[in-house]
Structures are given as structure tokens and as C-alpha cells.
Design an enzyme around this catalytic site. Structure first.
Site, PDB file in Angstrom:
ATOM      1  N   ASP A 160     -10.861   2.810   4.189  1.00  0.00           N
ATOM      2  CA  ASP A 160     -11.215   1.385   4.074  1.00  0.00           C
ATOM      3  C   ASP A 160     -12.725   1.227   3.936  1.00  0.00           C
ATOM      4  O   ASP A 160     -13.205   0.162   3.551  1.00  0.00           O
ATOM      5  CB  ASP A 160     -10.744   0.620   5.325  1.00  0.00           C
ATOM      6  CG  ASP A 160      -9.498  -0.210   5.058  1.00  0.00           C
ATOM      7  OD1 ASP A 160      -9.214  -0.492   3.875  1.00  0.00           O
ATOM      8  OD2 ASP A 160      -8.817  -0.567   6.034  1.00  0.00           O
ATOM      9  N   LYS A 181       0.834  -1.207   0.000  1.00  0.00           N
ATOM     10  CA  LYS A 181       0.000   0.000   0.000  1.00  0.00           C
ATOM     11  C   LYS A 181       0.867   1.256   0.000  1.00  0.00           C
ATOM     12  O   LYS A 181       0.629   2.198  -0.763  1.00  0.00           O
ATOM     13  CB  LYS A 181      -0.942  -0.018   1.218  1.00  0.00           C
ATOM     14  CG  LYS A 181      -2.048  -1.060   1.077  1.00  0.00           C
ATOM     15  CD  LYS A 181      -2.800  -1.347   2.359  1.00  0.00           C
ATOM     16  CE  LYS A 181      -3.783  -2.493   2.150  1.00  0.00           C
ATOM     17  NZ  LYS A 181      -4.468  -2.938   3.351  1.00  0.00           N
ATOM     18  N   GLN A 198      -4.444  -1.571   9.690  1.00  0.00           N
ATOM     19  CA  GLN A 198      -4.404  -2.907   9.094  1.00  0.00           C
ATOM     20  C   GLN A 198      -5.012  -3.943  10.051  1.00  0.00           C
ATOM     21  O   GLN A 198      -4.652  -4.007  11.215  1.00  0.00           O
ATOM     22  CB  GLN A 198      -2.946  -3.272   8.752  1.00  0.00           C
ATOM     23  CG  GLN A 198      -2.794  -4.570   8.000  1.00  0.00           C
ATOM     24  CD  GLN A 198      -3.449  -4.535   6.603  1.00  0.00           C
ATOM     25  OE1 GLN A 198      -3.305  -3.574   5.862  1.00  0.00           O
ATOM     26  NE2 GLN A 198      -4.170  -5.592   6.260  1.00  0.00           N
TER      27      GLN A 198
END
Ligand code: NAP
Length: 285
Positions: free
Chosen positions: A117, A50, A94
């Protein structure tokens, strides 16, 4: 083979180059903060990819790594600081988190405008009610893959296998919003094939290889394989028996090279979108 391969790498490349142009037009670089708690090796690879994708497309990124014992309160403090940081437009924590940290609390702490997200209850509510907002990256990437076939979803029967909050459920809502008739299957569905055989579009998001085989697919269907599993040889594979299903389907995504790259692409898209929105409405002094 009858199916056309939907190339997620090529589609990603096209979308990412458009995103890099949008990022370059902004007065300030879009900024993404990625937080990793613990030493899960798969998570370490994901966050590295990412951060690398940000650097390659003109986005600014910050990677904060903490050891597995990092306190929940300290993590919430870091999120509060990033919420207030004008150089950061997207915050990603994460998953999975160590067991002593409540992921719901952590996700709820992220400013909805920076929830790249799309996992928060508010972002889910925006999707549910059809309001604009930041969408979960994996299902949104699947929508782009389907769109790239040139086939309209209007009036089509779409079957989603899997009902997780991060993939299956938002996927079903996005398909519904695109005017498909949607069926959601899960582990308690008695006869999966009855549903998939009637589907014009199947999205498999299960986490078990060979969940979808050729005999379960309608000729000409679009098949999107979200799964990430290992075969007996240790090679990455999806939920779909790709070789068999490709003999029947009209379009199919490969694993690797299908949904995976699109997930990161849509994370970049959300970060650029969040930055554009923030810069269009400067924070009050
Ligand atoms: P998850 O939270 O474990 O959900 C899996 C879903 O599959 C559950 O809803 C489960 O049903 C259902 N299921 C399990 N066995 C089934 C069966 N035999 N028949 C029908 N449904 C069944 O997983 P997830 O996070 O949604 O991820 C799914 C897969 O996608 C995993 O392999 C994951 O690694 C992969 N993934 C890939 C990407 C990417 O970027 N490529 C991103 C995210 C996830 P119940 O709800 O009844 O338990």
C-alpha cells in the site's frame, strides 16, 4: 465536448497483462495477503475486488477476515507471521480499522519490503527522498493516467486538491519528482479557483462532488478525478463536474472507469515488484 477521456479500464487492462507476464516469469507466484477486520460493507467489496484481480493475473492471494472485536495484539501477531512467510510478498491491511486498533502501529508492523500500500513511514520517506520503493497505489495510478496522455509534466503547473497521507501528499511528491511545479490545496485554501484556473494539471482528491467545475479549469488542462461520492440518484460520481469540465479540459478521467481500476492495478504492480525483489535476493538461511 473538448476533452479526451482517459480510459482507466483500458489502461489497466494493458498494464495488468504486462504484470501477468512478469508474474509468470518468476519461479514462484507473487503472493498478496489481504487482512480485513470488521464488517464494513465497502471494505468487503474492495478486498473482494483485490483478491479477484490477483486470481485473474496469476498472483496468489490469501484473504484473512476477522470480526470487529479482533484484538490489536492478535492482528500484530498475524502481520509478524506474514512478514516471515516466504510465499507472501505483499501485505495489505484494509482501512479503516475498528477504533480500538491503532492504524499507525499496524502499518508500522508491516515489513517495508511487503508494504504494497506504500503507507508506512519508511515507504513515505523513500518517496519523499526520491529513493526507489513501493509507492501508494492511488497516486501512482494517477501518474500512469497522466503519462498515458503523452504530455510531459516537466515545467507544468500541477494543482492537487486534498492533502491526505494516502492520496494528496504522495500525489504532490510524485508530480514534483516528475518536474511539475506543484500547489497543494485543502479545506483552508480560501479561493480554490485562483489556483485551479492557473493549472495545467488538476488532481481532485477531496471526497465532495462538484468541487471542480468548468469555470475553475484552464482550457486544455489534464483533470484527474480521484473522488468517490454518490449523487442524488445514488450513482457513483467523483469530485469533478465531469460533463461541464469536459467542455473545457483537454483530458479528463471518468468516474467510474478512471482512477478506481488503476488503484487495484498498481497494487498488483507493487506485489509483482516486491516478489521480483524478494526472489532476486533470497532470504539468508
Ligand atoms: P480525506 O483523507 O478525507 O482527504 C480529503 C482532503 O480534501 C483533505 O485534505 C481536505 O482538507 C480536503 N478538502 C476537503 N474539503 C475541501 C474543500 N472544500 N476544498 C479543498 N480541499 C478540501 O480523503 P482521501 O482519502 O484523500 O480521499 C479523497 C477522495 O478520493 C475520497 O472521495 C475517496 O473516497 C477517494 N479515493 C478514491 C480512490 C480510488 O481508488 N478511486 C482511492 C482513495 C481515495 P483538510 O486536510 O484541510 O481537511
Amino acid at each position: 465536448m473538448t476533452a479526451q477521456i482517459i480510459d482507466g479500464v483500458a489502461l489497466s487492462r494493458r498494464i495488468r497483462s504486462e504484470l501477468a507476464e512478469r508474474a509468470a516469469r518468476l519461479p514462484q507466484r507473487p503472493g498478496l495477503a489481504v487482512i480485513l477486520v470488521g464488517e464494513d460493507p465497502a471494505s468487503a467489496v474492495y478486498v473482494r475486488n483485490k483478491v479477484k484481480a490477483c486470481a485473474e493475473h496469476g498472483l496468489h492471494s490469501v484473504l484473512e477476515k476477522y470480526d470487529a472485536g479482533f484484538a490489536e495484539a492478535a492482528l500484530l501477531e498475524r502481520i509478524a507471521a506474514l512478514n516471515a512467510d516466504p510465499s507472501i510478498h505483499g501485505i495489505l491491511v484494509q482501512m479503516p480499522l475498528p477504533r480500538h486498533i491503532d492504524p499507525h502501529k499496524v502499518i508500522a508492523a508491516i515489513d517495508t519490503k511487503k508494504d504494497v500500500d506504500g503507507y508506512s513511514v519508511l515507504s513515505a520517506g523513500e518517496l519523499f527522498t526520491g529513493m526507489p520503493g513501493l509507492r501508494p497505489c492511488t497516486p501512482w495510478g494517477c501518474m500512469k493516467l497522466i503519462e498515458s496522455t503523452g504530455q510531459s509534466l516537466r515545467g507544468k503547473h500541477a494543482v492537487v486538491i486534498g492533502r491526505s497521507n494516502t492520496v494528496g501528499k504522495p500525489m504532490a511528491l510524485m508530480l514534483l519528482q516528475a518536474n511539475a511545479t506543484v500547489t497543494i490545496c485543502h479545506s483552508a485554501t480560501p479561493d480554490l479557483a485562483v489556483h485551479t484556473r492557473a493549472a495545467d494539471v488538476v488532481v481532485a482528491a477531496v471526497g465532495r462532488r462538484d468541487t471542480l467545475t468548468a469555470a475553475m479549469v484552464k482550457p486544455g488542462a489534464i483533470v484527474i478525478d480521484v473522488g468517490m461520492n454518490r449523487n442524488d440518484a445514488g450513482k457513483l460520481c467523483g469530485d469533478v463536474d465531469t460533463a461541464g469540465v469536459a467542455e473545457v479540459a483537454g483530458w479528463i478521467t471518468p468516474v467510474p472507469g478512471g482512477v478506481g481500476p488503476m488503484t487495484i492495478t498498481m497494487l498488483l504492480a507493487n506485489t509483482v515488484e516486491a516478489a521480483e525483489a524478494a526472489m532476486a535476493t533470497p532470504a539468508r538461511a
